[in-house]
Write a protein that holds these residues in place. Sequence first.
Motif, PDB file in Angstrom:
ATOM      1  N   TYR A   1       1.017  -1.175  -0.093  1.00  0.00           N
ATOM      2  CA  TYR A   1       0.090  -0.291  -0.072  1.00  0.00           C
ATOM      3  C   TYR A   1       0.923   1.279  -0.201  1.00  0.00           C
ATOM      4  O   TYR A   1       1.660   1.045   1.493  1.00  0.00           O
ATOM      5  CB  TYR A   1      -1.381  -0.542   1.091  1.00  0.00           C
TER       6      TYR A   1
ATOM      7  N   TYR B   1       3.664  11.311   0.838  1.00  0.00           N
ATOM      8  CA  TYR B   1       3.467  12.750   1.455  1.00  0.00           C
ATOM      9  C   TYR B   1       4.064  13.721   1.029  1.00  0.00           C
ATOM     10  O   TYR B   1       5.744  14.121   1.023  1.00  0.00           O
ATOM     11  CB  TYR B   1       3.941  12.510   2.989  1.00  0.00           C
TER      12      TYR B   1
ATOM     13  N   GLN C   1       6.204  17.349   3.302  1.00  0.00           N
ATOM     14  CA  GLN C   1       6.183  18.271   4.228  1.00  0.00           C
ATOM     15  C   GLN C   1       7.136  19.490   3.947  1.00  0.00           C
ATOM     16  O   GLN C   1       8.281  19.073   3.346  1.00  0.00           O
ATOM     17  CB  GLN C   1       7.203  17.734   4.798  1.00  0.00           C
TER      18      GLN C   1
ATOM     19  N   GLN D   1       6.936  22.271   8.772  1.00  0.00           N
ATOM     20  CA  GLN D   1       5.175  21.743   8.531  1.00  0.00           C
ATOM     21  C   GLN D   1       5.161  20.207   8.840  1.00  0.00           C
ATOM     22  O   GLN D   1       6.487  19.877   8.920  1.00  0.00           O
ATOM     23  CB  GLN D   1       4.336  22.111   7.651  1.00  0.00           C
ATOM     24  N   GLY D   2       4.241  19.464   9.329  1.00  0.00           N
ATOM     25  CA  GLY D   2       3.831  18.135   9.001  1.00  0.00           C
ATOM     26  C   GLY D   2       3.794  17.134   7.765  1.00  0.00           C
ATOM     27  O   GLY D   2       3.725  18.128   7.132  1.00  0.00           O
ATOM     28  N   LEU D   3       3.597  16.065   8.458  1.00  0.00           N
ATOM     29  CA  LEU D   3       3.487  15.726   6.712  1.00  0.00           C
ATOM     30  C   LEU D   3       1.983  15.263   6.608  1.00  0.00           C
ATOM     31  O   LEU D   3       0.927  15.530   7.174  1.00  0.00           O
ATOM     32  CB  LEU D   3       4.317  14.460   6.880  1.00  0.00           C
TER      33      LEU D   3
ATOM     34  N   LEU E   1      -0.385  13.693   3.599  1.00  0.00           N
ATOM     35  CA  LEU E   1      -0.873  12.980   2.295  1.00  0.00           C
ATOM     36  C   LEU E   1      -1.538  13.460   0.953  1.00  0.00           C
ATOM     37  O   LEU E   1      -2.125  14.185   1.083  1.00  0.00           O
ATOM     38  CB  LEU E   1      -2.138  11.957   2.259  1.00  0.00           C
TER      39      LEU E   1
ATOM     40  N   PHE F   1      -3.460   1.038  -3.907  1.00  0.00           N
ATOM     41  CA  PHE F   1      -3.094   0.023  -3.173  1.00  0.00           C
ATOM     42  C   PHE F   1      -3.190  -1.424  -4.635  1.00  0.00           C
ATOM     43  O   PHE F   1      -3.466  -2.149  -4.632  1.00  0.00           O
ATOM     44  CB  PHE F   1      -3.741  -0.255  -2.235  1.00  0.00           C
TER      45      PHE F   1
ATOM     46  N   GLU G   1       9.864  18.797   0.554  1.00  0.00           N
ATOM     47  CA  GLU G   1      11.019  18.045   0.813  1.00  0.00           C
ATOM     48  C   GLU G   1       9.461  16.579   0.622  1.00  0.00           C
ATOM     49  O   GLU G   1       8.451  16.768   1.165  1.00  0.00           O
ATOM     50  CB  GLU G   1      10.700  17.522   2.562  1.00  0.00           C
TER      51      GLU G   1
ATOM     52  N   PHE H   1       7.921  12.307   0.287  1.00  0.00           N
ATOM     53  CA  PHE H   1       8.236  11.157   1.342  1.00  0.00           C
ATOM     54  C   PHE H   1       7.519  10.199   0.472  1.00  0.00           C
ATOM     55  O   PHE H   1       6.671  10.365   0.351  1.00  0.00           O
ATOM     56  CB  PHE H   1       8.190  11.350   2.783  1.00  0.00           C
TER      57      PHE H   1
ATOM     58  N   ASN I   1       2.199   0.925   3.014  1.00  0.00           N
ATOM     59  CA  ASN I   1       2.331   0.408   5.022  1.00  0.00           C
ATOM     60  C   ASN I   1       2.155  -0.894   5.224  1.00  0.00           C
ATOM     61  O   ASN I   1       2.338  -1.165   3.621  1.00  0.00           O
ATOM     62  CB  ASN I   1       0.639   1.183   5.063  1.00  0.00           C
TER      63      ASN I   1
ATOM     64  N   SER J   1       3.808   1.850   9.293  1.00  0.00           N
ATOM     65  CA  SER J   1       4.539   2.316   8.067  1.00  0.00           C
ATOM     66  C   SER J   1       6.418   2.702   7.204  1.00  0.00           C
ATOM     67  O   SER J   1       6.813   2.720   9.185  1.00  0.00           O
ATOM     68  CB  SER J   1       3.683   3.982   7.698  1.00  0.00           C
TER      69      SER J   1
ATOM     70  N   PHE K   1       8.449   4.337   5.070  1.00  0.00           N
ATOM     71  CA  PHE K   1       8.989   5.695   4.707  1.00  0.00           C
ATOM     72  C   PHE K   1      10.064   5.760   4.233  1.00  0.00           C
ATOM     73  O   PHE K   1      11.896   5.417   4.866  1.00  0.00           O
ATOM     74  CB  PHE K   1       9.322   7.028   5.534  1.00  0.00           C
ATOM     75  N   GLY K   2      10.889   6.476   2.832  1.00  0.00           N
ATOM     76  CA  GLY K   2      12.563   6.391   2.162  1.00  0.00           C
ATOM     77  C   GLY K   2      12.653   7.706   2.984  1.00  0.00           C
ATOM     78  O   GLY K   2      12.221   8.570   3.363  1.00  0.00           O
TER      79      GLY K   2
END
Lengths: 114, 112
Positions: free
Chosen positions: B32, B36, B38, B42-44, B46, B51, B88, B90, B94, B100, B102-103
Amino acid sequence: DAGITQSPRYKITETGRQVTLMCHQTWSHSYMFWYRQDLGHGLRLIYYSAAADITDKGEVPDGYVVSRSKTENFPLTLESATRSQTSVYFCASSLAGGLNNEQFFGPGTRLTVL
Amino acid sequence: AQSVTQPDIHITVSEGASLELRCNYSYGATPYLFWYVQSPGQGLQLLLKYFSGDTLVQGIKGFEAEFKRSQSSFNLRKPSVHWSDAAEYFCGFNTNAGKSTFGDGTTLTVKP
């Protein structure tokens, strides 16, 4: 609708001190996560929780402690901070586990350990 | 081993130019996948996810990504980049365990 919040947003502490980072979500999401973000390493999972009173280690749990007595809160404690724990910490939550979970991230806490 | 590779640490494009961010994954089953974004400080957020079904998925902010099973890739594209896309990015996937992976991220700089 506050969503997911983290406090403090910035923290400076000294080596050996205990530090607690707070995370609060208003969605009643089952899952919550703590990540640290460092240059060259992306996001690394520290701990996660599938529900209240259920927590599990992630990729880099050493030096950290978590608890989850209430669904909405997931504090992360550094029992004795070290300089290597200087990082940006992100909390996230998702409605459920499994493949189809979208994680919602907080704004992050920038922690500096002197 | 389960992993995500984003080969490009940093990419610079001119505003209005097209963009492609690369992502390769290693996973034992059909993952899946997601991207994301960023923004600075800030936060990430989606951007999009995949899937099953159509291998070309549309996301927010004009982004799209294509799943290629034979190449284990899930590259992100945008036909015309705006200065506000500087951020940025990512890639990740999942797992059934609810976690999850992440790269390491790709930083996008947009030149005026």
